[in-house]
Design an enzyme around this catalytic site. Sequence first.
Site, short mmCIF file in Angstrom:
data_model
loop_
_atom_site.label_atom_id
_atom_site.label_comp_id
_atom_site.label_asym_id
_atom_site.label_seq_id
_atom_site.Cartn_x
_atom_site.Cartn_y
_atom_site.Cartn_z
N HIS A 96 0.85 -1.19 0.00
CA HIS A 96 0.00 0.00 0.00
C HIS A 96 0.88 1.24 0.00
O HIS A 96 1.95 1.25 0.62
CB HIS A 96 -0.92 0.00 1.22
CG HIS A 96 -2.02 1.00 1.12
ND1 HIS A 96 -1.82 2.34 1.37
CD2 HIS A 96 -3.33 0.87 0.76
CE1 HIS A 96 -2.97 2.99 1.17
NE2 HIS A 96 -3.89 2.13 0.80
N GLU A 168 -4.06 1.77 -7.13
CA GLU A 168 -4.55 2.93 -6.39
C GLU A 168 -3.67 4.15 -6.69
O GLU A 168 -2.56 4.25 -6.15
CB GLU A 168 -4.49 2.67 -4.88
CG GLU A 168 -5.45 1.63 -4.36
CD GLU A 168 -5.62 1.76 -2.85
OE1 GLU A 168 -6.75 2.03 -2.43
OE2 GLU A 168 -4.65 1.61 -2.11
#
Length: 252
Positions: A96, A168
């Site tokens: 992430h 993302e």
Amino acid sequence: MLRKPIIAGNWKMNKNPQEAKAFVEAVASKLPSTDLVDVAVAAPAVDLVTTIEAAKDSVLKVAAQNCYFENTGAFTGETSPKVLAEMGADYVVIGHSERRDYFHETDEDINKKAKAIFANGLTPIVCCGESLETYEAGKAVEFVGAQVSAALAGLSAEQVASLVLAYEPIWAIGTGKSATQDDAQNMCKAVRDVVAADFGQEVADKVRVQYGGSVKPENVKDYMACPDVDGALVGGASLEADSFLALLDFLN
């Protein structure tokens, strides 16, 4: 190739065990059949035991938000992938942008974690994404492609086909800015093209690619209509039971 969609909520550093349990109890009986969609929540390490226990008789899957690439040892503060498997977790989110940015995780770290996760029978959700600067310079495809290649290096074709990739764009995480439908489609296709180049088209056709970054009930349908978007990794909108369930309305 029909890929089963996967919607995953990432709670980040939110919820105590009581709140996690209440959330699972509120959504568990209302989830669609696993024939239609896989649904998961990524809980903080301190909530995993409670979340897994609360979810065990439902179709809700549970992800950890990180792990280390060793199973045991003198790694103070780290989480063992072996123990995550023993606890009953299903997925582990790795790479992430918050981990890369705040905790200086490298592509090499993420690759080692992916291998350790598979070695313990879990499934990685591997995140990738570019900064606003990279996006505006027109280098997003090249940058994200390099992240994906590095993260998957040395995995088997079978492993890659079974994992989840989450694209993302960093500029859209928690900012309220979201990528356009075209941006999401083009980048998720670019991610799939990297898998095709590295592992072959058959593997690329099987791997599931999520879009993440300010996904909410109002825009999830648009993203899910894109041919190369197989799901969403959702932050803020996954914190409340009602908005989390509303994300699944794209099925109707």
